[in-house]
Design an enzyme around this catalytic site. Sequence first.
Site, PDB file in Angstrom:
ATOM      1  N   CYS A   4       0.851  -1.203   0.000  1.00 54.19           N
ATOM      2  CA  CYS A   4       0.000   0.000   0.000  1.00 54.19           C
ATOM      3  C   CYS A   4       0.883   1.249   0.000  1.00 54.19           C
ATOM      4  CB  CYS A   4      -0.928  -0.002   1.212  1.00 54.19           C
ATOM      5  SG  CYS A   4      -1.826   1.555   1.422  1.00 54.19           S
ATOM      6  N   CYS A   7       0.406   3.483   3.057  1.00 53.53           N
ATOM      7  CA  CYS A   7       1.064   2.920   4.251  1.00 53.53           C
ATOM      8  C   CYS A   7       2.551   3.245   4.226  1.00 53.53           C
ATOM      9  CB  CYS A   7       0.851   1.412   4.327  1.00 53.53           C
ATOM     10  SG  CYS A   7      -0.778   0.911   4.898  1.00 53.53           S
ATOM     11  N   ASP A  30      -1.029  16.160  -2.515  1.00 50.01           N
ATOM     12  CA  ASP A  30      -1.291  15.185  -3.579  1.00 50.01           C
ATOM     13  C   ASP A  30      -0.213  15.289  -4.662  1.00 50.01           C
ATOM     14  OD1 ASP A  30      -4.113  13.601  -4.546  1.00 50.01           O
ATOM     15  OD2 ASP A  30      -2.641  14.065  -6.112  1.00 50.01           O
ATOM     16  N   HIS A  46      -4.010   1.178   8.437  1.00 53.20           N
ATOM     17  CA  HIS A  46      -4.606   0.880   7.137  1.00 53.20           C
ATOM     18  C   HIS A  46      -6.090   0.550   7.255  1.00 53.20           C
ATOM     19  CE1 HIS A  46      -4.644  -0.256   2.892  1.00 53.20           C
ATOM     20  NE2 HIS A  46      -5.559  -1.141   3.275  1.00 53.20           N
ATOM     21  N   ASN A  85     -13.402   9.727  -1.980  1.00 52.21           N
ATOM     22  CA  ASN A  85     -13.816   8.749  -2.974  1.00 52.21           C
ATOM     23  C   ASN A  85     -13.851   7.366  -2.334  1.00 52.21           C
ATOM     24  OD1 ASN A  85     -14.031  10.569  -5.138  1.00 52.21           O
ATOM     25  ND2 ASN A  85     -11.818  10.527  -5.445  1.00 52.21           N
ATOM     26  N   HIS A  96      -6.594   2.991   0.414  1.00 60.91           N
ATOM     27  CA  HIS A  96      -6.260   3.326   1.801  1.00 60.91           C
ATOM     28  C   HIS A  96      -7.060   4.608   2.058  1.00 60.91           C
ATOM     29  CE1 HIS A  96      -3.058   3.758   5.180  1.00 60.91           C
ATOM     30  NE2 HIS A  96      -3.913   4.755   5.331  1.00 60.91           N
ATOM     31  N   HIS A  98      -8.627   7.980   2.477  1.00 59.52           N
ATOM     32  CA  HIS A  98      -8.005   9.303   2.405  1.00 59.52           C
ATOM     33  C   HIS A  98      -9.049  10.364   2.135  1.00 59.52           C
ATOM     34  CE1 HIS A  98      -7.822   7.467  -1.628  1.00 59.52           C
ATOM     35  NE2 HIS A  98      -7.979   8.699  -2.105  1.00 59.52           N
ATOM     36  N   HIS A 100      -9.552  14.101   0.576  1.00 54.98           N
ATOM     37  CA  HIS A 100      -8.993  15.169  -0.242  1.00 54.98           C
ATOM     38  C   HIS A 100      -9.455  16.513   0.306  1.00 54.98           C
ATOM     39  CE1 HIS A 100      -7.952  12.679  -3.935  1.00 54.98           C
ATOM     40  NE2 HIS A 100      -8.876  11.887  -3.402  1.00 54.98           N
TER      41      HIS A 100
HETATM   42  P1  DGP Z   1      -8.418   8.688  -5.228  1.00 53.54           P
HETATM   43  O1  DGP Z   1      -8.825   8.763  -6.673  1.00 53.54           O
HETATM   44  O2  DGP Z   1      -9.453   9.369  -4.333  1.00 53.54           O
HETATM   45  O3  DGP Z   1      -8.057   7.295  -4.768  1.00 53.54           O
HETATM   46  O4  DGP Z   1      -7.120   9.612  -5.108  1.00 53.54           O
HETATM   47  C1  DGP Z   1      -5.862   9.132  -4.846  1.00 53.54           C
HETATM   48  C2  DGP Z   1      -4.928  10.318  -4.938  1.00 53.54           C
HETATM   49  O5  DGP Z   1      -3.662   9.912  -4.440  1.00 53.54           O
HETATM   50  C3  DGP Z   1      -4.693  10.885  -6.332  1.00 53.54           C
HETATM   51  O6  DGP Z   1      -5.188  12.228  -6.372  1.00 53.54           O
HETATM   52  C4  DGP Z   1      -3.191  10.854  -6.516  1.00 53.54           C
HETATM   53  C5  DGP Z   1      -2.671  10.618  -5.137  1.00 53.54           C
HETATM   54  N1  DGP Z   1      -1.481   9.798  -5.078  1.00 53.54           N
HETATM   55  C6  DGP Z   1      -1.325   8.539  -5.574  1.00 53.54           C
HETATM   56  N2  DGP Z   1      -0.096   8.073  -5.326  1.00 53.54           N
HETATM   57  C7  DGP Z   1       0.537   9.053  -4.609  1.00 53.54           C
HETATM   58  C8  DGP Z   1       1.832   9.150  -4.050  1.00 53.54           C
HETATM   59  O7  DGP Z   1       2.679   8.251  -4.136  1.00 53.54           O
HETATM   60  N3  DGP Z   1       2.130  10.304  -3.392  1.00 53.54           N
HETATM   61  C9  DGP Z   1       1.224  11.336  -3.280  1.00 53.54           C
HETATM   62  N4  DGP Z   1       1.607  12.441  -2.621  1.00 53.54           N
HETATM   63  N5  DGP Z   1      -0.021  11.264  -3.791  1.00 53.54           N
HETATM   64  C10 DGP Z   1      -0.348  10.133  -4.469  1.00 53.54           C
END
Ligand code: DGP
Length: 114
Positions: A4, A7, A30, A46, A85, A96, A98, A100
Amino acid sequence: MADCIFCKIAAGEVPATVVYEDDMVIAFDDLSPMMPVHTLIIPKEHHANIGDDVPDELMGHLFNTVKKVAQIKEVSESGYRVIVNTGDDAQQSVHHLHVHVLGGAPMNSGSPAL
Ligand code: DGP
């Protein structure tokens, strides 16, 4: 969860621009921002999504962290959007939990809803 990405960020194994951290949650910018301010807040523990069996204390703390992040990112007064989401139809891409936090410019019906 060994595979993950969030994680790994929570464990400090993958770098991120950390905005806020305490013993239960971590907030970081992001990787692909959709707005001038686009920060994610995650529980360090997690949980796949908001429908998972998340303890009340952790869920409450997660959402109470939103206003702290908004203050740190200086969008408390201007306003911000909070999106969680959940599952395939919502196109959740990282499984995982989250939150926004989006802001830093006016939003309208054409703005990214993620
Ligand atoms: P969602 O579609 O709600 O699952 O959004 C996941 C978000 O996570 C997406 O906007 C991009 C972000 N994201 C994915 N991988 C990484 C990462 O390795 N680092 C950071 N900072 N953000 C990430």
